[in-house]
Motif scaffolding. Structure first.
Motif, PDB file in Angstrom:
ATOM      1  N   UNK A  15      61.416 129.982  97.818  1.00 10.66           N
ATOM      2  CA  UNK A  15      60.249 129.591  98.387  1.00 10.66           C
ATOM      3  C   UNK A  15      58.883 130.430  98.100  1.00 10.66           C
ATOM      4  N   UNK A  16      59.301 131.770  97.911  1.00 15.51           N
ATOM      5  CA  UNK A  16      58.171 132.757  97.364  1.00 15.51           C
ATOM      6  C   UNK A  16      57.910 132.304  95.907  1.00 15.51           C
ATOM      7  N   UNK A  17      58.765 131.875  95.107  1.00 14.48           N
ATOM      8  CA  UNK A  17      58.231 131.546  93.638  1.00 14.48           C
ATOM      9  C   UNK A  17      57.475 130.489  93.645  1.00 14.48           C
ATOM     10  N   UNK A  18      57.673 129.281  94.363  1.00 14.93           N
ATOM     11  CA  UNK A  18      56.863 127.882  94.415  1.00 14.93           C
ATOM     12  C   UNK A  18      55.723 128.239  95.033  1.00 14.93           C
ATOM     13  N   UNK A  19      55.677 129.027  96.135  1.00 16.28           N
ATOM     14  CA  UNK A  19      54.496 129.557  96.722  1.00 16.28           C
ATOM     15  C   UNK A  19      53.521 130.300  95.670  1.00 16.28           C
ATOM     16  N   UNK A  20      53.963 131.128  94.933  1.00 15.35           N
ATOM     17  CA  UNK A  20      53.131 131.802  93.613  1.00 15.35           C
ATOM     18  C   UNK A  20      52.656 131.011  92.827  1.00 15.35           C
ATOM     19  N   UNK A  21      53.532 129.886  92.451  1.00 18.01           N
ATOM     20  CA  UNK A  21      53.220 129.109  91.261  1.00 18.01           C
ATOM     21  C   UNK A  21      52.115 128.138  91.997  1.00 18.01           C
ATOM     22  N   UNK A  22      52.138 127.671  93.069  1.00 17.76           N
ATOM     23  CA  UNK A  22      51.267 126.597  93.618  1.00 17.76           C
ATOM     24  C   UNK A  22      49.909 127.328  93.949  1.00 17.76           C
ATOM     25  N   UNK A  23      49.853 128.471  94.367  1.00 14.46           N
ATOM     26  CA  UNK A  23      48.663 129.349  94.524  1.00 14.46           C
ATOM     27  C   UNK A  23      47.986 129.447  93.101  1.00 14.46           C
ATOM     28  N   UNK A  24      48.677 129.669  91.967  1.00 12.08           N
ATOM     29  CA  UNK A  24      48.012 129.615  90.675  1.00 12.08           C
ATOM     30  C   UNK A  24      47.396 128.640  90.023  1.00 12.08           C
ATOM     31  N   UNK A 286      58.191 123.099  88.430  1.00 14.43           N
ATOM     32  CA  UNK A 286      57.497 122.101  89.444  1.00 14.43           C
ATOM     33  C   UNK A 286      55.967 122.129  89.391  1.00 14.43           C
ATOM     34  N   UNK A 287      55.421 123.524  89.096  1.00 15.74           N
ATOM     35  CA  UNK A 287      54.062 123.443  89.185  1.00 15.74           C
ATOM     36  C   UNK A 287      53.476 122.977  88.102  1.00 15.74           C
ATOM     37  N   UNK A 288      54.213 122.958  86.948  1.00 15.67           N
ATOM     38  CA  UNK A 288      53.504 122.602  85.608  1.00 15.67           C
ATOM     39  C   UNK A 288      53.625 121.039  85.837  1.00 15.67           C
ATOM     40  N   UNK A 289      54.640 120.526  86.423  1.00 12.81           N
ATOM     41  CA  UNK A 289      54.467 119.038  86.762  1.00 12.81           C
ATOM     42  C   UNK A 289      53.633 118.435  87.461  1.00 12.81           C
ATOM     43  N   UNK A 290      53.445 119.193  88.557  1.00  6.93           N
ATOM     44  CA  UNK A 290      52.125 118.696  89.304  1.00  6.93           C
ATOM     45  C   UNK A 290      50.894 118.787  88.698  1.00  6.93           C
ATOM     46  N   UNK A 301      59.595 113.520  90.303  1.00  6.41           N
ATOM     47  CA  UNK A 301      60.534 112.799  89.687  1.00  6.41           C
ATOM     48  C   UNK A 301      60.981 113.387  88.257  1.00  6.41           C
ATOM     49  N   UNK A 302      59.850 113.539  87.541  1.00  3.59           N
ATOM     50  CA  UNK A 302      60.131 114.057  86.214  1.00  3.59           C
ATOM     51  C   UNK A 302      60.702 115.525  86.310  1.00  3.59           C
ATOM     52  N   UNK A 303      60.014 116.361  87.384  1.00  6.83           N
ATOM     53  CA  UNK A 303      60.632 117.625  87.538  1.00  6.83           C
ATOM     54  C   UNK A 303      62.256 117.608  87.747  1.00  6.83           C
TER      55      UNK A 303
END
Length: 340
Positions: A15-24, A286-290, A301-303
């Motif tokens: 959860x923290x890892x995806x939070x940080x990646x989305x914030x970037x 996931x962040x890269x795909x978005x 789906x690609x992720x």
């Protein structure tokens, strides 16, 4: 372009890892955690190349390296403490880290950039445009994306992405830091119970007991027949176990704008040595795909299609078996994963 909003359910490493990646990527992120968070796993493990490369690209590696634990060989022993196999120490470029170390670094870099709510998980209604979350207090909010991260999020997302579990009892665990010095990591693996011991940077050690859940039986009694150092380790450990956690199966990790990551999507076993690497690497991917795909459902789906081989490989390496039903520890596990 309007700011995209994400709800991350679960504040573990995933959860923290995806939070940080989305914030970037300039998302507005709300992190939801239960009022009684789960105790972090205290047994460290080396980052794999997948997690290492993602940590470097995310700028996390210097801070993670400062919290590294000693590199050491891993000795597999039997119930009497006799050595069965030895695994060499990891490469110096792969830091040995515990889940709590990674969570501390992620919390530091996130700071106050994300909104945090500590309450019971909401009811979710997904459509083609986003997800409506209705919280326990009755207020509702709308998000472009909902990420169910870590095992705690399963209850909130199960109505949208149902999961099945195996027919065996789930794994319960107790992990603690103890004031006992050790010069190497030790693994004792039997069919329905296991122990891990690893030295820590502060001269103490981390120990983790895991077992197939047996209702009504005090957990120390399940290890009482073992000799060697087990009685001494038990004397340093107390507390209520985490779990039981069942091995889950889900045909998909994505439905419309809801996505599962970490233990909410896959289960790597009671000690989950590769869980941190998959959490960081999966979040970055996931962040890269978005960022790359203009359509979010196509991105999700690609992720999933890209990440599943990494997860299958981790599950196979840990179990020494494919994803079929099989005992956790078996002769094939040892022959596949250990240098004799």
């Amino acid at each position: 372009m309007p700011t995209r909003r994400a709800l991350v359910i679960g504040a573990g490493v995933s959860g923290l890892a995806i939070t940080y990646r989305l914030l970037r990527s300039d998302w507005e992120v709300v992190v939801l955690d239960q009022p009684t968070p789960r105790e972090p796993d205290a047994v460290p493990a080396a980052l794999t190349d997948f997690g290492l490369d993602a940590s470097r690209r995310l700028g996390l590696l210097p801070a993670l390296a400062e919290r590294r634990h000693p590199r050491c060989g891993l000795v597999e022993v039997d119930g009497a403490g006799l050595p069965l196999a030895v695994r060499p120490k990891p490469s110096p470029r792969h830091p040995v880290l515990g889940r709590d170390d990674v969570a501390a670094v992620l919390n530091d870099v996130i700071g106050g950039a994300a909104t945090r709510r500590r309450e019971d998980f909401p009811a979710l209604v997904a459509d083609d445009c986003g997800v409506t979350a209705t919280f326990a207090r009755g207020d509702a909010d709308w998000f472009d994306l909902v990420v169910g991260a870590d095992e705690a999020a399963a209850e909130a997302t199960n109505a949208i992405l149902p999961r099945s579990q195996d027919h065996q009892p789930g794994w319960s665990t107790v992990s603690r830091r103890i004031e006992v010095a050790s010069s190497c990591a030790v693994s004792l693996s039997l069919s329905n119970r296991s122990i891990r011991l690893h030295p820590l940077r502060d001269a103490g050690s981390a120990v983790s007991f895991a077992w197939r859940h047996v209702p009504g039986t005090p957990w120390p009694e399940l290890f009482a027949d073992l000799g060697w150092l087990v009685p001494s380790l038990l004397s340093h450990v107390d507390g209520v176990p985490d779990g039981p956690v069942h091995r889950v199966r889900t045909d998909r990790w994505v439905h419309q704008r809801v996505v599962l990551i970490g233990d909410a999507a896959w289960h790597l076993g009671p000690h989950a040595e590769r869980g941190v690497s998959l959490a960081i690497g999966g979040a970055e991917l996931l962040g890269d795909a978005l960022d790359i795909f203009p359509d979010e459902e196509e991105a999700l789906c690609w992720w999933e299609r890209t990440l599943r081989p990494y997860v299958r490989r981790a599950q196979t390496r840990i179990r020494g078996l494919d994803d079929r039903e099989a005992p956790w520890d078996s002769p094939s596990t040892r022959s596949a994963n250990w240098t004799r």
